[in-house]
Design a protein around this motif. Structure first.
Motif, PDB file in Angstrom:
ATOM      1  N   VAL A 174      32.720  56.833  43.633  1.00 33.65           N
ATOM      2  CA  VAL A 174      32.043  58.085  44.380  1.00 33.65           C
ATOM      3  C   VAL A 174      32.074  58.126  45.447  1.00 33.65           C
ATOM      4  O   VAL A 174      31.384  56.845  45.958  1.00 33.65           O
ATOM      5  CB  VAL A 174      30.813  58.100  43.598  1.00 33.65           C
ATOM      6  CG1 VAL A 174      29.952  59.136  43.921  1.00 33.65           C
ATOM      7  CG2 VAL A 174      30.875  58.447  42.156  1.00 33.65           C
ATOM      8  N   PRO A 175      33.180  58.535  46.670  1.00 37.66           N
ATOM      9  CA  PRO A 175      32.522  58.224  48.015  1.00 37.66           C
ATOM     10  C   PRO A 175      30.785  58.660  48.946  1.00 37.66           C
ATOM     11  O   PRO A 175      30.543  59.624  47.670  1.00 37.66           O
ATOM     12  CB  PRO A 175      33.172  59.588  48.724  1.00 37.66           C
ATOM     13  CG  PRO A 175      33.202  60.705  47.836  1.00 37.66           C
ATOM     14  CD  PRO A 175      33.325  59.852  46.140  1.00 37.66           C
ATOM     15  N   LEU A 176      30.218  57.729  48.784  1.00 35.86           N
ATOM     16  CA  LEU A 176      29.065  57.464  49.297  1.00 35.86           C
ATOM     17  C   LEU A 176      28.506  59.031  50.453  1.00 35.86           C
ATOM     18  O   LEU A 176      27.585  59.323  50.589  1.00 35.86           O
ATOM     19  CB  LEU A 176      28.457  56.022  50.044  1.00 35.86           C
ATOM     20  CG  LEU A 176      28.319  55.205  48.870  1.00 35.86           C
ATOM     21  CD1 LEU A 176      27.619  54.173  49.268  1.00 35.86           C
ATOM     22  CD2 LEU A 176      27.323  55.727  47.690  1.00 35.86           C
ATOM     23  N   TYR A 177      29.097  58.405  51.681  1.00 32.84           N
ATOM     24  CA  TYR A 177      28.522  59.352  52.679  1.00 32.84           C
ATOM     25  C   TYR A 177      28.504  61.808  51.558  1.00 32.84           C
ATOM     26  O   TYR A 177      28.630  62.222  52.367  1.00 32.84           O
ATOM     27  CB  TYR A 177      29.940  59.195  53.287  1.00 32.84           C
ATOM     28  CG  TYR A 177      28.774  57.794  54.170  1.00 32.84           C
ATOM     29  CD1 TYR A 177      27.805  58.431  55.227  1.00 32.84           C
ATOM     30  CD2 TYR A 177      29.853  57.105  54.196  1.00 32.84           C
ATOM     31  CE1 TYR A 177      27.626  57.921  55.818  1.00 32.84           C
ATOM     32  CE2 TYR A 177      28.874  56.179  55.490  1.00 32.84           C
ATOM     33  CZ  TYR A 177      28.376  56.417  55.473  1.00 32.84           C
ATOM     34  OH  TYR A 177      27.671  55.317  56.068  1.00 32.84           O
ATOM     35  N   GLU A 178      29.520  61.624  50.636  1.00 33.64           N
ATOM     36  CA  GLU A 178      29.673  63.179  50.129  1.00 33.64           C
ATOM     37  C   GLU A 178      28.543  63.537  49.556  1.00 33.64           C
ATOM     38  O   GLU A 178      27.747  64.427  49.162  1.00 33.64           O
ATOM     39  CB  GLU A 178      30.512  63.053  49.026  1.00 33.64           C
ATOM     40  CG  GLU A 178      32.268  63.658  50.324  1.00 33.64           C
ATOM     41  CD  GLU A 178      33.233  63.844  49.446  1.00 33.64           C
ATOM     42  OE1 GLU A 178      32.870  64.027  48.198  1.00 33.64           O
ATOM     43  OE2 GLU A 178      34.503  63.394  49.787  1.00 33.64           O
ATOM     44  N   ILE A 179      27.838  61.952  48.940  1.00 34.73           N
ATOM     45  CA  ILE A 179      26.910  61.943  48.084  1.00 34.73           C
ATOM     46  C   ILE A 179      24.885  62.144  48.743  1.00 34.73           C
ATOM     47  O   ILE A 179      24.499  62.346  48.099  1.00 34.73           O
ATOM     48  CB  ILE A 179      26.414  61.838  46.680  1.00 34.73           C
ATOM     49  CG1 ILE A 179      26.417  60.399  46.688  1.00 34.73           C
ATOM     50  CG2 ILE A 179      27.922  62.218  45.691  1.00 34.73           C
ATOM     51  CD1 ILE A 179      26.138  59.288  45.600  1.00 34.73           C
ATOM     52  N   LEU A 180      25.522  61.347  50.148  1.00 32.58           N
ATOM     53  CA  LEU A 180      24.343  60.384  50.423  1.00 32.58           C
ATOM     54  C   LEU A 180      24.556  61.261  52.382  1.00 32.58           C
ATOM     55  O   LEU A 180      24.938  61.067  52.078  1.00 32.58           O
ATOM     56  CB  LEU A 180      24.001  59.210  50.537  1.00 32.58           C
ATOM     57  CG  LEU A 180      23.689  58.619  49.184  1.00 32.58           C
ATOM     58  CD1 LEU A 180      24.232  57.176  49.448  1.00 32.58           C
ATOM     59  CD2 LEU A 180      22.966  59.511  48.644  1.00 32.58           C
ATOM     60  N   ASP A 181      23.176  61.927  52.369  1.00 34.02           N
ATOM     61  CA  ASP A 181      22.858  61.913  53.654  1.00 34.02           C
ATOM     62  C   ASP A 181      23.090  60.625  54.832  1.00 34.02           C
ATOM     63  O   ASP A 181      23.912  60.393  56.025  1.00 34.02           O
ATOM     64  CB  ASP A 181      21.696  62.659  54.337  1.00 34.02           C
ATOM     65  CG  ASP A 181      21.372  64.035  53.038  1.00 34.02           C
ATOM     66  OD1 ASP A 181      22.338  64.900  52.936  1.00 34.02           O
ATOM     67  OD2 ASP A 181      20.624  64.658  52.989  1.00 34.02           O
ATOM     68  N   ARG A 182      22.584  59.670  54.506  1.00 30.47           N
ATOM     69  CA  ARG A 182      22.359  58.180  55.152  1.00 30.47           C
ATOM     70  C   ARG A 182      22.451  56.764  54.366  1.00 30.47           C
ATOM     71  O   ARG A 182      21.959  57.141  52.940  1.00 30.47           O
ATOM     72  CB  ARG A 182      21.491  58.455  55.934  1.00 30.47           C
ATOM     73  CG  ARG A 182      21.036  57.527  56.828  1.00 30.47           C
ATOM     74  CD  ARG A 182      19.757  56.872  57.941  1.00 30.47           C
ATOM     75  NE  ARG A 182      19.756  58.465  58.719  1.00 30.47           N
ATOM     76  CZ  ARG A 182      20.893  57.951  59.815  1.00 30.47           C
ATOM     77  NH1 ARG A 182      21.154  57.504  60.046  1.00 30.47           N
ATOM     78  NH2 ARG A 182      20.528  59.441  60.270  1.00 30.47           N
ATOM     79  N   VAL A 183      23.903  56.505  54.609  1.00 34.04           N
ATOM     80  CA  VAL A 183      24.274  54.696  53.452  1.00 34.04           C
ATOM     81  C   VAL A 183      22.806  54.322  53.767  1.00 34.04           C
ATOM     82  O   VAL A 183      23.517  52.944  54.766  1.00 34.04           O
ATOM     83  CB  VAL A 183      25.589  55.155  53.441  1.00 34.04           C
ATOM     84  CG1 VAL A 183      25.777  53.678  52.981  1.00 34.04           C
ATOM     85  CG2 VAL A 183      26.211  56.143  53.078  1.00 34.04           C
TER      86      VAL A 183
END
Length: 267
Positions: A174-183
């Motif tokens: 899962v690519p984090l920056y595709e599901i979260l606005d800010r990691v």
């Protein structure tokens, strides 16, 4: 007179990492890289850190990892905290976020104490002006602002360097920056409902951890609805399950017969 010292504060997210590699590429003075590790980051952040450290070693750039004075979970759940305006104590600061950003305060304290009079490079993007004054470092420098690099530019720059923030979602990466606005930290109280729903959907291992924290905290993670109902992790799970059920059923329901229950979940 001693030469001015320059330190990059790097969280291994897209903005500070783009700043770091751009500093190196452009030959800006850089004496050290500092990272504050509270132990509550997504695994992808630690994976990216481990990917970057050999580059720093090869370039001869010292790297220092700082930690909070007390374990994060102790401060969150167990530390005796005196009530304001009345006698007695409660235990733990609770969720970190909003007006109660105790984790951020500890990070700023640790980095300021370590860096002293050094100039601290901070990775705030050019399209985040609301965060400039909240930066908290007296000798700060904002290179991304100088270069005009916005958040999207930073992410693209890191991708060009072959850096990806990938999590194991159980059903695949899962690519984090595709599901979260800010990691930010996986338990950050500032996560919005869209981000929390994506964690529920795609990162079940972190959702279970959030449920574990909520079971020890009386205050709901996202506060309360306007009618006073709690908006904690368990209530949000019920909401997300209902939204998935409604979305699956929607094609089979005529518009004029659609339920009005969505009003119950007004944000």
């Amino acid at each position: 007179m001693e030469r001015q010292r320059y330190v990059a504060s790097v969280s291994f997210g897209k903005d500070s990492l783009a700043m770091l590699y751009k500093l190196i590429t452009l030959g800006w003075p850089l004496d050290e890289v500092v990272y504050f590790n509270n132990g509550m980051e997504f695994q992808a952040i630690y994976d990216v850190r481990d990917q970057v450290l050999p580059d720093l070693k090869a370039l001869g750039i010292p790297y220092t990892e700082l930690s909070p004075q007390s374990p994060f979970l102790y401060d969150m759940l167990e530390r005796p905290v005196k009530y304001r305006g009345k006698p007695g104590y409660h235990y733990g600061y609770g969720w970190c976020g909003g007006p109660c950003r105790w984790g951020t305060s500890e990070k700023l304290r640790a980095i300021r104490a370590y860096c002293g009079d050094a100039t601290i490079y901070v990775g705030l993007a050019a399209d985040e002006p609301q965060r400039f004054e909240k930066c908290g470092y007296p000798n700060r420098s904002l290179p991304l602002v100088t270069w005009g690099m916005e958040e999207a530019d930073c992410l693209d720059y890191c991708y060009q360097l072959g850096i990806r923030w990938m999590e194991d979602g159980g059903a695949g990466p899962v690519p984090l920056y595709e599901i979260l606005d800010r990691v930010s930290c996986w338990c950050c109280g500032n996560k919005n409902l869209k981000e929390l729903k994506h964690i529920y959907l795609y990162l079940p291992q972190y959702w279970e951890r959030l449920k574990g924290l909520q079971s020890h905290l009386s205050h709901p993670m996202k506060g309360y609805y306007q009618d006073g109902r709690p908006k904690g992790i368990f209530e949000l799970e019920e909401r997300f399950e209902w939204e998935l059920w409604a979305a699956a059923r929607a094609p089979h329901v005529k518009k004029h017969r659609k339920t009005d229950r969505s009003k119950d979940y007004e944000r």
